[in-house]
Design a protein around this motif. Structure first.
Motif, short mmCIF file in Angstrom:
data_model
loop_
_atom_site.label_atom_id
_atom_site.label_comp_id
_atom_site.label_asym_id
_atom_site.label_seq_id
_atom_site.Cartn_x
_atom_site.Cartn_y
_atom_site.Cartn_z
N SER A 122 0.81 -1.29 -0.11
CA SER A 122 0.09 -0.03 0.02
C SER A 122 0.92 1.13 -0.06
CB SER A 122 -0.72 -0.01 1.29
OG SER A 122 -1.76 -0.90 1.33
N PRO A 136 -6.24 -2.82 2.11
CA PRO A 136 -5.86 -3.55 0.82
C PRO A 136 -7.03 -4.30 0.45
CG PRO A 136 -4.01 -3.28 2.72
CD PRO A 136 -5.41 -2.96 3.32
N GLY A 150 -2.85 -3.43 -3.22
CA GLY A 150 -2.98 -2.07 -2.72
C GLY A 150 -3.99 -1.29 -3.49
#
Length: 345
Positions: A122, A136, A150
């Protein structure tokens, strides 16, 4: 004789008055605090976009062209080899993500084991602070293997309605697309009048992989349908399409993951689907399947009244929901020769 001092307490009425005054002050203060917090979040969002714009300019300066949104090799009209890694993946080194970029094998799928660490990362500068669902995304395939991806709140402009026509087809009218690497010199409308990217919400329902949903009159690279026709196409699509959570894979170059189109103005609501209609997007046929791709992936945000938009010159403007759809389309094209007044947006 001594004087006795009488100590007097609050009466019930006085106490209630004080409580009422405090309640009124809190009621006045909370909206101001919330507004200040949202203003700070919006400023951080603008800063995120400025960093993306700077990365894009550095990419173009280094490579001489803008990055493609996927690379596809065709055998006739069928897709042979493909690299569906999108624009965001390709500018990663210029976002101070050199180690992440070096860990990506662009010749493999995003779901192949060597790439799982990268796609599950992410990136904070891809997430707007106002996003309400920033977790996520986890996807489980048919054999029970779960992959983490992500999310992203920033999409790249991939067309108005027409996105990609397949082998030998004309390019779309915007900055990015599959098998397409434009130069800034190609932005004949001017960099300050051409959109590179705009905000998008994560986890919006995206209907895709349904080529039969586009009416015959709209299935042409030259088609420029009005919003009423676009909305009708989206509403009629779900029963024939696959459904996905949009903008939950920053690595994937399909429009509903790493892009948006200017087919509908910002934050246009299109409620469709069963059993509970949701705000939805439409991609007729995934680009990595070879197209032809017509798409209504709308720019959306949690900011009140509009969305942040990145222009070709690196500037970020707040575009209101009330912008005329013709103006929004004109900003999305890079060479349409439209004359756009700055007070129109």
């Amino acid at each position: 004789m001594t004087n006795t001092q009488v100590r007097r307490g609050f009466t019930l009425i006085e106490l209630l008055v004080v409580i009422a005054i405090i309640a009124v002050l809190i009621a006045l203060l909370l909206p101001a605090v919330q507004a200040a917090r949202e203003a700070a979040r919006r400023m951080q969002c603008v800063n995120n976009f400025k960093q993306l714009g700077l990365a894009m300019h550095n990419y173009e300066s280094t490579n001489g062209v803008l990055p493609p949104q996927q690379v596809l090799s065709f055998t006739g009209t069928a897709v042979g080899w493909k690299s569906i890694w999108g624009v965001t993946s390709r500018i990663a080194p210029f976002l101070e993500q050199g180690a992440l970029y070096n860990s990506i094998n662009f010749t493999l799928k995003v779901t192949d084991p060597p790439n799982l660490t990268a796609v599950g990362t992410s990136l904070n500068n891809l997430i707007c602070p106002s996003e309400v669902n920033f977790q996520p995304f986890q996807s489980t395939n048919t054999v029970g293997v779960t992959t983490t991806f992500g999310i992203s709140n920033y999409g790249w402009c991939e067309g108005d309605w027409y996105v990609f026509g397949g082998a030998g087809a004309p390019a779309n009218r915007s900055a990015f697309g599959p098998n397409m690497s434009r130069t800034f010199a190609a932005f004949t409308d001017g960099l300050s009048q051409s959109v590179l990217g705009a905000e998008v919400k994560a986890y919006v329902q995206a209907y895709h992989d349904c080529p039969g949903t586009v009416p015959a009159g709209l299935a042409s690279p030259s088609a420029l349908p009005n919003p009423t026709d676009v909305i009708a196409a989206v509403v009629s699509a779900p029963s024939q399409c696959k459904a996905a959570a949009g903008h939950t894979r920053w690595c994937n170059g399909n429009t509903f993951y790493d892009g948006f189109t200017t087919s509908l103005p910002p934050n246009t609501k299109v409620l469709t689907g069963t059993p509970t209609p949701q705000d939805s997007d439409l991609v007729s046929e995934d680009e990595d399947d070879g197209g032809p791709t017509y798409s209504a992936v709308t720019s959306r945000s949690y900011h009140s009244g509009g969305v942040n938009v990145l222009f070709g010159d690196g500037s970020v403007h707040f575009i209101k929901n009330s912008i005329a759809w013709q103006t929004w389309r004109a900003l999305g094209s890079i060479g349409g020769s439209e004359v756009i007044s700055s007070d129109s947006y």
